[in-house]
Scaffold this motif. Structure first.
Motif, short mmCIF file in Angstrom:
data_model
loop_
_atom_site.label_atom_id
_atom_site.label_comp_id
_atom_site.label_asym_id
_atom_site.label_seq_id
_atom_site.Cartn_x
_atom_site.Cartn_y
_atom_site.Cartn_z
N GLY A 30 0.82 -1.21 0.00
CA GLY A 30 0.00 0.00 0.00
C GLY A 30 0.85 1.26 0.00
N MET A 31 1.95 1.24 0.79
CA MET A 31 2.86 2.38 0.81
C MET A 31 3.46 2.63 -0.58
SD MET A 31 3.08 3.61 3.96
CE MET A 31 1.32 3.35 3.85
N VAL A 32 3.88 1.55 -1.23
CA VAL A 32 4.52 1.66 -2.54
C VAL A 32 3.52 2.18 -3.58
CG1 VAL A 32 5.61 0.38 -4.42
CG2 VAL A 32 6.22 -0.13 -2.05
N ILE A 33 2.35 1.55 -3.63
CA ILE A 33 1.32 1.96 -4.62
C ILE A 33 0.90 3.41 -4.37
CG2 ILE A 33 -1.00 1.54 -5.47
CD1 ILE A 33 1.00 -0.55 -6.35
N GLY A 34 0.69 3.76 -3.10
CA GLY A 34 0.28 5.12 -2.77
C GLY A 34 1.31 6.14 -3.21
N LYS A 173 11.27 9.89 -1.23
CA LYS A 173 10.87 10.84 -0.20
C LYS A 173 9.38 10.72 0.11
CE LYS A 173 14.44 14.36 -1.07
NZ LYS A 173 14.70 15.73 -1.53
N ASN A 174 8.58 10.53 -0.93
CA ASN A 174 7.14 10.35 -0.71
C ASN A 174 6.87 9.08 0.07
OD1 ASN A 174 4.30 9.32 -1.59
ND2 ASN A 174 4.30 11.46 -2.19
N PHE A 175 7.59 8.01 -0.29
CA PHE A 175 7.45 6.74 0.42
C PHE A 175 7.84 6.91 1.89
CE2 PHE A 175 9.31 2.73 1.93
CZ PHE A 175 8.24 1.87 1.74
N GLY A 176 8.91 7.63 2.14
CA GLY A 176 9.35 7.87 3.51
C GLY A 176 8.31 8.63 4.31
N ARG A 177 7.67 9.63 3.69
CA ARG A 177 6.63 10.39 4.40
C ARG A 177 5.43 9.50 4.71
NH1 ARG A 177 8.10 14.46 0.60
NH2 ARG A 177 6.30 13.94 -0.70
N ASN A 178 5.09 8.62 3.77
CA ASN A 178 3.98 7.70 4.00
C ASN A 178 4.27 6.76 5.17
OD1 ASN A 178 2.12 8.56 2.10
ND2 ASN A 178 2.95 7.28 0.48
N VAL A 179 5.47 6.20 5.18
CA VAL A 179 5.85 5.29 6.26
C VAL A 179 5.85 6.03 7.59
CG1 VAL A 179 7.72 3.89 7.20
CG2 VAL A 179 7.19 3.77 4.77
N LYS A 180 6.43 7.22 7.61
CA LYS A 180 6.50 8.01 8.84
C LYS A 180 5.10 8.33 9.38
CE LYS A 180 8.38 12.34 10.69
NZ LYS A 180 9.15 13.58 10.37
N ALA A 181 4.16 8.58 8.48
CA ALA A 181 2.80 8.97 8.88
C ALA A 181 1.97 7.78 9.36
CB ALA A 181 2.10 9.66 7.72
N THR A 182 2.34 6.55 8.97
CA THR A 182 1.44 5.42 9.25
C THR A 182 2.02 4.31 10.12
OG1 THR A 182 2.13 4.27 7.21
CG2 THR A 182 0.25 5.77 7.05
N TRP A 183 3.37 4.23 10.25
CA TRP A 183 3.94 3.04 10.89
C TRP A 183 3.50 2.88 12.34
CZ3 TRP A 183 6.97 2.86 15.25
CH2 TRP A 183 7.53 4.06 15.68
N LEU A 184 3.38 4.00 13.08
CA LEU A 184 3.01 3.91 14.48
C LEU A 184 1.58 3.41 14.63
CD1 LEU A 184 3.77 4.37 17.42
CD2 LEU A 184 3.01 6.75 17.19
N TYR A 228 -11.23 4.86 15.09
CA TYR A 228 -10.51 4.87 13.83
C TYR A 228 -9.27 5.75 13.93
CZ TYR A 228 -10.12 4.28 8.77
OH TYR A 228 -9.70 3.91 7.51
N MET A 229 -8.11 5.17 13.69
CA MET A 229 -6.84 5.91 13.77
C MET A 229 -6.38 6.29 12.37
SD MET A 229 -5.09 3.30 16.48
CE MET A 229 -5.59 1.91 15.46
N CYS A 230 -6.10 5.29 11.56
CA CYS A 230 -5.77 5.49 10.16
C CYS A 230 -6.11 4.17 9.46
CB CYS A 230 -4.30 5.86 9.96
SG CYS A 230 -3.16 4.48 10.12
N GLY A 231 -6.11 4.20 8.13
CA GLY A 231 -6.51 3.00 7.39
C GLY A 231 -5.70 1.78 7.75
N GLY A 232 -4.38 1.92 7.75
CA GLY A 232 -3.53 0.78 8.05
C GLY A 232 -3.66 0.30 9.47
N GLY A 233 -3.94 1.22 10.40
CA GLY A 233 -4.03 0.86 11.80
C GLY A 233 -5.26 0.05 12.15
#
Length: 298
Positions: A30-34, A173-184, A228-233
């Motif tokens: 999902g991170m990659v596609i997004g 950089k976009n992938f990094g921002r996505n990971v940073k925003a969702t991993w927690l 609801y926290m985020c989609g991945g969560g």
């Protein structure tokens, strides 16, 4: 006491590791596609939506507006400035309502995440979100012909952060921002799922969200607001809930009210809606989720 804590830790780690193995590849994909859609497709998607303005599609323009809203990778704080610029150029409010509603509920990343729930749940989620956007656009079309539903006067244009001249670095950089925003949130969702598996009796859960379908759907629509926290969560939680007996209608209600009433999304929507329209928005989401859940269960 130490033996008890050690035993509980072993159980929780077991549940956590199983859930992580089941979900991780969907989260990563999902991170990659997004990121790919955001870097290479975002401008094209928004240009396609803007091009609808010059076509005499009438109310039928709600349909492509919904589809483009789902395809848009932006969060609601990114979508609203885009919608404001569309509105300033003469875009119809009913098309904007459909675009924004579907954009709140679904995006390419969340579609990939939801594949972890199985084909049936994925189809239900996409269909329910698409229909929710359609109905929102139709309601604005019918009841707001003489007045404007949105107020974009206080919205400032947000500049894109995908500006690195090197395409590969821009993507990374976009992938990094996505990971940073969702991993927690992703890990927190798995932790909650592990706790749920260990300490919530299956029979009690099935009684609440499975067999008592009408009340279960209403409860699912309600808990979607604070949980609801985020989609991945929330995917790990939904996966376990469905496994333990949650009805598909209850899951659909949660998947609708969750993203629509997430605190960050509510804050963004409140910016462009007055208090009256904001209350209407909340009532619409909850009622639509409840009715959709009941229909799916039937």
């Amino acid at each position: 006491m130490i033996d008890i804590l050690h035993r509980e830790f072993v159980y929780l780690w077991y549940y956590f590791s199983i859930q992580l193995n089941q979900i991780f590849e969907y989260w990563l994909l999902g991170m990659v596609i997004g990121s790919v859609v955001s870097v290479f497709g975002k401008e094209r998607i928004h240009n396609l939506f803007h091009s609808l303005k010059d076509k005499r599609m009438g109310v039928l323009g709600i349909v492509p507006a919904c589809l483009l809203g789902i395809a848009s990778p932006l969060c609601m704080y990114g979508t609203i400035p885009i919608a404001a610029s569309f509105s300033a150029k003469g875009m119809r409010d009913d098309w904007l309502a459909a675009f924004m509603m579907s954009s709140i509920l679904l995006n390419p990343q969340l579609i990939i995440y939801s594949a972890a729930l199985g084909t049936k749940a994925l189809i239900v989620r996409i269909s329910a979100c698409f229909l929710c956007g359609i109905v929102a656009g139709l309601l604005v079309h019918v009841f707001c012909r003489e007045t404007s539903f949105f107020n974009f006067s206080s919205i400032a244009e947000v500049k894109s952060r995908d500006t690195d001249p090197n395409i590969l670095l821009r993507l990374l950089k976009n992938f990094g921002r996505n990971v940073k925003a969702t991993w927690l949130y992703f890990l927190l969702g798995i932790v909650l799922s592990a706790l749920f598996q260990r300490y919530v009796p299956t029979d009690a859960f099935v009684k609440l969200f499975g067999s008592n379908e009408g009340f279960g759907v209403l409860m699912a629509a309600t808990i979607g607001v604070p949980l609801y926290m985020c989609g991945g969560g929330t995917i790990p939680l939904l996966q376990q809930w469905l496994y333990d007996g949650m009805s598909m209608g209850s899951a659909a209600a949660f998947m609708l009210t969750g993203p629509a009433t997430k605190i960050t999304n509510l804050g963004a929507v409140k910016i462009v809606l007055g208090i009256r329209q904001f209350i209407i928005y909340l009532l619409y989401v909850i009622i639509f989720a409840f009715i959709t859940g009941l229909i799916i269960n039937i």
